[in-house]
Motif scaffolding. Structure first.
Motif, mmCIF file in Angstrom:
data_model
loop_
_atom_site.group_PDB
_atom_site.id
_atom_site.type_symbol
_atom_site.label_atom_id
_atom_site.label_comp_id
_atom_site.label_asym_id
_atom_site.label_seq_id
_atom_site.Cartn_x
_atom_site.Cartn_y
_atom_site.Cartn_z
ATOM 1 N N CYS A 81 0.823 -1.212 0.000
ATOM 2 C CA CYS A 81 0.000 0.000 0.000
ATOM 3 C C CYS A 81 0.857 1.261 0.000
ATOM 4 N N ILE A 82 2.065 1.151 0.481
ATOM 5 C CA ILE A 82 2.994 2.280 0.439
ATOM 6 C C ILE A 82 3.680 2.354 -0.920
ATOM 7 N N ASP A 83 3.979 1.200 -1.487
ATOM 8 C CA ASP A 83 4.817 1.134 -2.685
ATOM 9 C C ASP A 83 4.049 1.239 -3.999
ATOM 10 N N ARG A 84 2.870 0.625 -4.100
ATOM 11 C CA ARG A 84 2.184 0.496 -5.383
ATOM 12 C C ARG A 84 1.223 1.651 -5.629
ATOM 13 N N ILE A 85 1.377 2.301 -6.749
ATOM 14 C CA ILE A 85 0.559 3.456 -7.087
ATOM 15 C C ILE A 85 -0.904 3.064 -7.265
ATOM 16 N N SER A 86 -1.164 1.863 -7.792
ATOM 17 C CA SER A 86 -2.555 1.433 -7.978
ATOM 18 C C SER A 86 -3.241 1.203 -6.638
ATOM 19 N N PHE A 87 -2.499 0.702 -5.650
ATOM 20 C CA PHE A 87 -3.058 0.503 -4.316
ATOM 21 C C PHE A 87 -3.387 1.849 -3.676
ATOM 22 N N ARG A 88 -2.446 2.798 -3.794
ATOM 23 C CA ARG A 88 -2.662 4.113 -3.188
ATOM 24 C C ARG A 88 -3.841 4.831 -3.845
ATOM 25 N N LYS A 89 -3.980 4.663 -5.162
ATOM 26 C CA LYS A 89 -5.125 5.266 -5.856
ATOM 27 C C LYS A 89 -6.423 4.642 -5.375
ATOM 28 N N PHE A 90 -6.473 3.328 -5.216
ATOM 29 C CA PHE A 90 -7.664 2.627 -4.734
ATOM 30 C C PHE A 90 -8.043 3.121 -3.342
ATOM 31 N N LEU A 91 -7.044 3.435 -2.537
ATOM 32 C CA LEU A 91 -7.291 3.923 -1.178
ATOM 33 C C LEU A 91 -7.610 5.414 -1.144
ATOM 34 N N GLY A 92 -7.496 6.099 -2.293
ATOM 35 C CA GLY A 92 -7.775 7.516 -2.340
ATOM 36 C C GLY A 92 -6.581 8.385 -1.987
ATOM 37 N N PHE A 93 -5.376 7.875 -2.213
ATOM 38 C CA PHE A 93 -4.133 8.601 -1.895
ATOM 39 C C PHE A 93 -4.170 9.175 -0.474
ATOM 40 N N PRO A 94 -4.355 8.329 0.545
ATOM 41 C CA PRO A 94 -4.400 8.846 1.926
ATOM 42 C C PRO A 94 -3.039 9.379 2.359
ATOM 43 N N GLU A 95 -3.060 10.398 3.204
ATOM 44 C CA GLU A 95 -1.810 10.939 3.716
ATOM 45 C C GLU A 95 -1.120 9.928 4.629
ATOM 46 N N TYR A 96 -1.934 9.108 5.304
ATOM 47 C CA TYR A 96 -1.388 8.107 6.224
ATOM 48 C C TYR A 96 -1.884 6.724 5.825
ATOM 49 N N VAL A 97 -0.965 5.822 5.549
ATOM 50 C CA VAL A 97 -1.315 4.424 5.274
ATOM 51 C C VAL A 97 -1.182 3.643 6.575
ATOM 52 N N PRO A 98 -2.277 3.070 7.082
ATOM 53 C CA PRO A 98 -2.216 2.335 8.345
ATOM 54 C C PRO A 98 -1.173 1.221 8.307
ATOM 55 N N ASP A 99 -0.494 1.014 9.435
ATOM 56 C CA ASP A 99 0.508 -0.047 9.487
ATOM 57 C C ASP A 99 -0.169 -1.392 9.712
ATOM 58 N N SER A 100 0.607 -2.457 9.665
ATOM 59 C CA SER A 100 0.058 -3.813 9.742
ATOM 60 C C SER A 100 -0.639 -4.070 11.078
ATOM 61 N N THR A 101 -0.119 -3.498 12.165
ATOM 62 C CA THR A 101 -0.742 -3.689 13.478
ATOM 63 C C THR A 101 -2.114 -3.031 13.539
ATOM 64 N N THR A 102 -2.235 -1.853 12.934
ATOM 65 C CA THR A 102 -3.515 -1.153 12.902
ATOM 66 C C THR A 102 -4.543 -1.935 12.093
ATOM 67 N N VAL A 103 -4.125 -2.499 10.978
ATOM 68 C CA VAL A 103 -5.026 -3.305 10.150
ATOM 69 C C VAL A 103 -5.466 -4.553 10.911
ATOM 70 N N TRP A 104 -4.519 -5.185 11.595
ATOM 71 C CA TRP A 104 -4.858 -6.378 12.390
ATOM 72 C C TRP A 104 -5.882 -6.024 13.463
ATOM 73 N N SER A 105 -5.679 -4.906 14.153
ATOM 74 C CA SER A 105 -6.599 -4.477 15.207
ATOM 75 C C SER A 105 -7.967 -4.139 14.635
ATOM 76 N N PHE A 106 -7.992 -3.536 13.452
ATOM 77 C CA PHE A 106 -9.251 -3.184 12.796
ATOM 78 C C PHE A 106 -10.045 -4.450 12.471
ATOM 79 N N ARG A 107 -9.377 -5.450 11.909
ATOM 80 C CA ARG A 107 -10.045 -6.711 11.579
ATOM 81 C C ARG A 107 -10.585 -7.371 12.852
#
Length: 314
Positions: A81-107
């Motif tokens: 999500c940090i590296d791929r431009i297509s991923f960032r576009k899908f996410l709406g070019f957020p200023e902050y990309v959540p880290d893996s721990t945040t995603v785990w906690s969200f799930r």
């Protein structure tokens, strides 16, 4: 994000878009806004869950979609999500990309707050709004989702202090002489649009016939594994020979007709296992496998909506 950065990112993305971006095709197939109140309700301070979201809930939810779509671990998801431009576009070019721990906690928060049904119901509402309402013909089936059995004996569940990856809730079963360990994904799809309309996750040992996903008024096509099981809908179940009662020619012909109608369900499992990498899971409980199956079914429906749009159905 400042205007110059926004301009630079969009210019960079245009170069990628020119060679084709599947994510761009699925991004607008659903309206993401109605999912926001569902997910933000998990963070109301007066509840036991408490706390404020560390990142935008839609960004995190879309990350779960990306994860399942590409079969990524939490750590790899963060990197991509940090590296791929297509991923960032899908996410709406957020200023902050959540880290893996945040995603785990969200799930985990989705699981702990029981939001899977609300998320799934919203998806179904949007399918109906597109004119893809359920008609009479439905197809129910189940498939194994394998898990790591570890080194313990088959009848020993994993304890809290176990030093093995053995699944905590997974169970053993046999089918056609072959042993399977893990879980089962039960689905019902509509025959007209081949979209997953309902699903349920169980352990592997629960027999298919114990799960009925049909509703009153629906014709549900089922294989021999459901023989003798009552359905809430009108059961079009393949007949099975029993001792002293071999199948007659009418039953054989009926089975053949039902078998032809059931073909689309095989494609569903082929896509979910081969494209969305659900043949085997590393998560260890029914609840976590169910959350993974939620995102799998969600992604499959996005995949199928893309197909229907290509065909001009929507």
């Amino acid at each position: 994000m400042d205007s110059f950065t926004d301009f630079a990112l969009n210019e960079e993305y245009k170069r990628f878009q020119s060679v084709g971006d599947k994510l761009a095709e699925i991004e607008y197939l659903v309206d993401w806004k109605p999912f926001r109140p569902i997910l933000e309700s998990m963070y109301i301070n007066r509840t036991a869950s408490g706390g404020r979201p560390e990142a935008d809930v839609i960004v995190m939810f879309k990350m779960l979609v990306l994860q399942q779509w590409h079969g990524l671990s939490d750590a790899e998801l963060e990197k991509q999500c940090i590296d791929r431009i297509s991923f960032r576009k899908f996410l709406g070019f957020p200023e902050y990309v959540p880290d893996s721990t945040t995603v785990w906690s969200f799930r985990k928060r989705i699981i702990d707050n029981g939001k899977e049904k609300a998320v799934w119901d919203e998806m179904q509402n949007q399918l109906d709004a597109l004119g893809l309402k359920i008609k009479k013909g439905m197809i129910q089936d189940a498939t194994f989702i394998h898990s790591d059995p570890g080194h313990a004996k088959a009848d020993v569940l994993r304890g809290k202090d176990a030093k093995t990856r053995r699944s905590k809730d997974g169970t053993w079963t046999k089918k056609n002489g072959k042993s399977h360990f893990g879980y089962k994904l039960h689905t019902i799809i509509d025959k007209d649009y081949e979209l997953i309309r309902r699903f349920e996750t169980t352990t592997a040992s629960l027999h298919d016939s114990q799960v009925d996903l049909s509703e009153k008024g629906e014709v549900v096509y089922r294989d021999k594994g459901y023989f003798g099981a009552i359905a809430k809908g009108f059961a079009a179940t393949m007949q099975r020979a029993v001792r002293g009662h071999p199948l007659g020619i009418m039953d054989i012909l009926r089975n053949e007709r039902i078998s032809v109608k059931r073909v689309p369900c095989e494609r569903v499992y082929a896509v979910t296992k081969e494209i969305f990498k659900t043949r085997k899971v590393l998560v260890t409980t029914v609840e976590r496998v169910n959350a993974k199956m939620l995102m799998t079914a969600f992604c499959f429906n996005l995949h199928q909506l893309r197909t229907l749009k290509t065909k001009g159905v929507i």
